[in-house]
Every structure is written in C-alpha cells, then in structure tokens.
Motif scaffolding. Structure first.
Motif, PDB file in Angstrom:
ATOM      1  N   HIS A  62       0.839  -1.206   0.000  1.00 20.41           N
ATOM      2  CA  HIS A  62       0.000   0.000   0.000  1.00 20.41           C
ATOM      3  C   HIS A  62       0.869   1.249   0.000  1.00 20.41           C
ATOM      4  O   HIS A  62       1.668   1.454   0.909  1.00 20.41           O
ATOM      5  N   LEU A  63       0.699   2.091  -1.011  1.00 19.93           N
ATOM      6  CA  LEU A  63       1.451   3.340  -1.132  1.00 19.93           C
ATOM      7  C   LEU A  63       0.485   4.520  -1.061  1.00 19.93           C
ATOM      8  O   LEU A  63      -0.561   4.512  -1.700  1.00 19.93           O
ATOM      9  N   ALA A  64       0.844   5.518  -0.279  1.00 19.81           N
ATOM     10  CA  ALA A  64       0.105   6.783  -0.240  1.00 19.81           C
ATOM     11  C   ALA A  64       1.049   7.860  -0.755  1.00 19.81           C
ATOM     12  O   ALA A  64       2.172   7.987  -0.274  1.00 19.81           O
ATOM     13  N   VAL A  65       0.598   8.622  -1.744  1.00 14.45           N
ATOM     14  CA  VAL A  65       1.419   9.658  -2.369  1.00 14.45           C
ATOM     15  C   VAL A  65       0.881  11.024  -1.969  1.00 14.45           C
ATOM     16  O   VAL A  65      -0.303  11.313  -2.169  1.00 14.45           O
ATOM     17  N   PHE A  66       1.747  11.848  -1.399  1.00 13.01           N
ATOM     18  CA  PHE A  66       1.396  13.203  -0.980  1.00 13.01           C
ATOM     19  C   PHE A  66       2.268  14.207  -1.702  1.00 13.01           C
ATOM     20  O   PHE A  66       3.421  13.937  -2.019  1.00 13.01           O
TER      21      PHE A  66
ATOM     22  N   THR B  28      -6.078   5.363  -6.611  1.00  3.90           N
ATOM     23  CA  THR B  28      -7.335   5.948  -6.143  1.00  3.90           C
ATOM     24  C   THR B  28      -7.080   7.390  -5.744  1.00  3.90           C
ATOM     25  O   THR B  28      -6.198   7.670  -4.932  1.00  3.90           O
ATOM     26  N   GLU B  29      -7.858   8.298  -6.303  1.00  2.00           N
ATOM     27  CA  GLU B  29      -7.751   9.715  -5.934  1.00  2.00           C
ATOM     28  C   GLU B  29      -8.418   9.911  -4.577  1.00  2.00           C
ATOM     29  O   GLU B  29      -9.561   9.526  -4.377  1.00  2.00           O
ATOM     30  N   CYS B  30      -7.696  10.516  -3.654  1.00  5.13           N
ATOM     31  CA  CYS B  30      -8.203  10.704  -2.283  1.00  5.13           C
ATOM     32  C   CYS B  30      -8.181  12.154  -1.854  1.00  5.13           C
ATOM     33  O   CYS B  30      -8.059  12.451  -0.670  1.00  5.13           O
ATOM     34  N   CYS B  31      -8.306  13.081  -2.766  1.00  3.60           N
ATOM     35  CA  CYS B  31      -8.219  14.503  -2.383  1.00  3.60           C
ATOM     36  C   CYS B  31      -9.430  14.940  -1.569  1.00  3.60           C
ATOM     37  O   CYS B  31      -9.431  16.011  -1.004  1.00  3.60           O
ATOM     38  N   GLY B  32     -10.469  14.089  -1.449  1.00  2.00           N
ATOM     39  CA  GLY B  32     -11.633  14.427  -0.634  1.00  2.00           C
ATOM     40  C   GLY B  32     -11.287  14.635   0.824  1.00  2.00           C
ATOM     41  O   GLY B  32     -11.954  15.386   1.521  1.00  2.00           O
TER      42      GLY B  32
ATOM     43  N   CYS C 103       7.299  18.379  -9.668  1.00  2.00           N
ATOM     44  CA  CYS C 103       8.169  17.948 -10.767  1.00  2.00           C
ATOM     45  C   CYS C 103       8.646  16.505 -10.589  1.00  2.00           C
ATOM     46  O   CYS C 103       9.159  15.901 -11.533  1.00  2.00           O
ATOM     47  N   PHE C 104       8.426  15.914  -9.402  1.00  2.00           N
ATOM     48  CA  PHE C 104       8.824  14.529  -9.160  1.00  2.00           C
ATOM     49  C   PHE C 104       7.680  13.545  -9.381  1.00  2.00           C
ATOM     50  O   PHE C 104       7.736  12.398  -8.929  1.00  2.00           O
ATOM     51  N   LEU C 105       6.650  13.978 -10.100  1.00  2.00           N
ATOM     52  CA  LEU C 105       5.498  13.122 -10.363  1.00  2.00           C
ATOM     53  C   LEU C 105       5.893  11.860 -11.135  1.00  2.00           C
ATOM     54  O   LEU C 105       5.419  10.763 -10.839  1.00  2.00           O
ATOM     55  N   THR C 106       6.780  11.980 -12.108  1.00  2.00           N
ATOM     56  CA  THR C 106       7.231  10.818 -12.885  1.00  2.00           C
ATOM     57  C   THR C 106       7.920   9.801 -11.979  1.00  2.00           C
ATOM     58  O   THR C 106       7.695   8.595 -12.104  1.00  2.00           O
ATOM     59  N   ALA C 107       8.724  10.291 -11.054  1.00  2.00           N
ATOM     60  CA  ALA C 107       9.384   9.395 -10.093  1.00  2.00           C
ATOM     61  C   ALA C 107       8.337   8.687  -9.237  1.00  2.00           C
ATOM     62  O   ALA C 107       8.463   7.492  -8.950  1.00  2.00           O
ATOM     63  N   ALA C 108       7.284   9.399  -8.842  1.00  2.00           N
ATOM     64  CA  ALA C 108       6.223   8.802  -8.031  1.00  2.00           C
ATOM     65  C   ALA C 108       5.503   7.706  -8.812  1.00  2.00           C
ATOM     66  O   ALA C 108       5.168   6.656  -8.246  1.00  2.00           O
ATOM     67  N   CYS C 109       5.280   7.928 -10.090  1.00  2.00           N
ATOM     68  CA  CYS C 109       4.644   6.901 -10.930  1.00  2.00           C
ATOM     69  C   CYS C 109       5.520   5.650 -10.994  1.00  2.00           C
ATOM     70  O   CYS C 109       5.019   4.522 -10.947  1.00  2.00           O
ATOM     71  N   TYR C 110       6.813   5.838 -11.078  1.00  2.00           N
ATOM     72  CA  TYR C 110       7.757   4.718 -11.082  1.00  2.00           C
ATOM     73  C   TYR C 110       7.648   3.934  -9.761  1.00  2.00           C
ATOM     74  O   TYR C 110       7.520   2.713  -9.766  1.00  2.00           O
ATOM     75  N   TYR C 111       7.717   4.648  -8.633  1.00  2.00           N
ATOM     76  CA  TYR C 111       7.585   3.999  -7.321  1.00  2.00           C
ATOM     77  C   TYR C 111       6.263   3.243  -7.225  1.00  2.00           C
ATOM     78  O   TYR C 111       6.200   2.140  -6.677  1.00  2.00           O
ATOM     79  N   ALA C 112       5.179   3.859  -7.721  1.00  2.00           N
ATOM     80  CA  ALA C 112       3.844   3.259  -7.614  1.00  2.00           C
ATOM     81  C   ALA C 112       3.772   1.898  -8.287  1.00  2.00           C
ATOM     82  O   ALA C 112       2.999   1.034  -7.858  1.00  2.00           O
ATOM     83  N   GLY C 113       4.585   1.687  -9.306  1.00  2.00           N
ATOM     84  CA  GLY C 113       4.595   0.410 -10.006  1.00  2.00           C
ATOM     85  C   GLY C 113       4.963  -0.772  -9.123  1.00  2.00           C
ATOM     86  O   GLY C 113       4.695  -1.924  -9.485  1.00  2.00           O
ATOM     87  N   TYR C 114       5.549  -0.525  -7.976  1.00  2.00           N
ATOM     88  CA  TYR C 114       5.941  -1.593  -7.055  1.00  2.00           C
ATOM     89  C   TYR C 114       4.864  -1.916  -6.017  1.00  2.00           C
ATOM     90  O   TYR C 114       5.079  -2.764  -5.154  1.00  2.00           O
ATOM     91  N   TYR C 115       3.725  -1.227  -6.085  1.00  2.00           N
ATOM     92  CA  TYR C 115       2.668  -1.396  -5.080  1.00  2.00           C
ATOM     93  C   TYR C 115       1.362  -1.784  -5.757  1.00  2.00           C
ATOM     94  O   TYR C 115       1.024  -1.283  -6.825  1.00  2.00           O
ATOM     95  N   SER C 116       0.614  -2.687  -5.118  1.00  2.00           N
ATOM     96  CA  SER C 116      -0.655  -3.138  -5.694  1.00  2.00           C
ATOM     97  C   SER C 116      -1.810  -2.186  -5.380  1.00  2.00           C
ATOM     98  O   SER C 116      -2.832  -2.211  -6.053  1.00  2.00           O
ATOM     99  N   HIS C 117      -1.648  -1.352  -4.363  1.00  2.00           N
ATOM    100  CA  HIS C 117      -2.699  -0.405  -3.974  1.00  2.00           C
ATOM    101  C   HIS C 117      -2.047   0.966  -3.785  1.00  2.00           C
ATOM    102  O   HIS C 117      -1.106   1.100  -3.007  1.00  2.00           O
ATOM    103  N   VAL C 118      -2.541   1.970  -4.501  1.00  2.00           N
ATOM    104  CA  VAL C 118      -1.962   3.313  -4.429  1.00  2.00           C
ATOM    105  C   VAL C 118      -3.069   4.331  -4.178  1.00  2.00           C
ATOM    106  O   VAL C 118      -4.056   4.374  -4.918  1.00  2.00           O
ATOM    107  N   ASP C 119      -2.914   5.111  -3.127  1.00  2.00           N
ATOM    108  CA  ASP C 119      -3.829   6.215  -2.834  1.00  2.00           C
ATOM    109  C   ASP C 119      -3.089   7.519  -3.090  1.00  2.00           C
ATOM    110  O   ASP C 119      -1.945   7.692  -2.660  1.00  2.00           O
ATOM    111  N   LEU C 120      -3.759   8.431  -3.768  1.00  2.00           N
ATOM    112  CA  LEU C 120      -3.144   9.679  -4.210  1.00  2.00           C
ATOM    113  C   LEU C 120      -3.797  10.855  -3.486  1.00  2.00           C
ATOM    114  O   LEU C 120      -5.003  11.062  -3.583  1.00  2.00           O
ATOM    115  N   PHE C 121      -2.992  11.618  -2.753  1.00  2.00           N
ATOM    116  CA  PHE C 121      -3.466  12.748  -1.961  1.00  2.00           C
ATOM    117  C   PHE C 121      -2.807  14.035  -2.465  1.00  2.00           C
ATOM    118  O   PHE C 121      -1.923  14.574  -1.812  1.00  2.00           O
TER     119      PHE C 121
END
Length: 170
Positions: free
Chosen positions: A92-96, A163-167, A123-141
């Motif tokens: 499980h990855l949470a991206v902030f 999953t977009e979690c900006c709510g 500007c590190f969004l591409t790096a975050a997408c790379y990291y996300a590839g190693y996780y089966s569940h990703v929440d985006l904040f």
C-alpha cells in the motif's frame, strides 16, 4: 525553490526547541502530528565571502540526502532535491504532494499502514509513478489546486489503478 548559495547545517534539533517553529506548528494545527516526524534544522547560507545569514526551519530529509525545509517565510531544499519515502506496508502506497499535507491527513487516513511517498515538488510526479509500479494499492493525496488537479490526472493516466483521495485533503 532550491537554494544555490553554499550552506552549512549547524545542528539538527527536536521539534519544540525553537519558539518560532513551535508557534508555527501550533498555528498550522500540526503540533502533535509533527512530533517525531519533523526536525528543526539550524543552518547558515553564505551570500558572499564575508556574509553568512543564520536560519531555522522545520525539516525532513529526502531520498537524495537533501533537506526539505519549511518555515513561515520560505520552503525549499538545501542540497539535492528529491522525494521522501517513509517505509511501511509493502503493498500500500500513499502519495502526498508535501510533508505538511501528509501531516494534515494523518488523522483522516484509515488505520491501514502505508508506505508514504512525499513528492516535495510536483516535478517529481514521474518518479512517483515509477515507485507506484511496485505497489498493488496506491492512494493519491494531491492538492485541489489547478496544478494539483493536473498532476492527479497525469498520475491516474500513468497508474490507472491508483485511487484519488483529495476528498480528505486539507
């Protein structure tokens, strides 16, 4: 922004050492969540061969050894810029977008343990997408600003199972 002038980190102290940083955290509503997660970084910037100016900011290290810093007047990085990773759950990855955004969301997040990725800069969004590839569940904040919405669209396009979690974003 990043500082390009030479700098010296004088000392790293626990949160609560400096009145101004304590006041800043209390006013931001982050005093409790910041405990044991941030540090006070006391540093000098050399603007000329004879002029050093002392500063203090709240800080955390990024994956490249740089210090992400923030106080009421400035936020940026000393040293190499990069993302910050807080190890946790292996699936499980949470991206902030920013460490303060992460601290604001701590209470609102469910009890699952996450590995947390702090972009520090969009500007590190591409790096975050790379990291996300190693996780089966990703929440985006990410923030609900124009830039944050644009980054969210790009991230979801690259990582469609995220999953977009900006709510719950504050």
């Amino acid at each position: 922004s990043s500082r390009s002038a030479p700098f010296i980190i004088e000392r790293i102290r626990p949160v609560g050492t400096t009145f101004a940083m304590t006041k800043y955290l209390r006013e931001a509503g982050l005093w409790l969540p910041a405990q044991f997660k941030l540090q006070e970084v006391h540093y000098q910037i050399q603007y000329s061969s004879y002029q050093f100016t002392k500063y203090c900011a709240l800080g955390w290290q990024n994956e490249n050894g740089g210090w992400q810093l923030r106080n009421e007047r400035w936020q940026g990085c000393l040293g190499r810029r990069g993302v910050s990773l807080i190890p946790g759950h292996p699936e499980h990855l949470a991206v902030f977008e920013d460490y303060f955004h992460y601290l604001h969301c701590l209470d609102a997040m469910d009890s699952r343990t996450y590995t947390v990725l702090i972009l520090n800069e969009l500007c590190f969004l591409t790096a975050a997408c790379y990291y996300a590839g190693y996780y089966s569940h990703v929440d985006l904040f990410l923030s609900n600003t124009r830039e944050g919405r644009k980054a969210t669209k790009a991230f979801i396009k690259a990582v469609p199972y995220a999953t977009e979690c900006c709510g719950i974003y504050i």
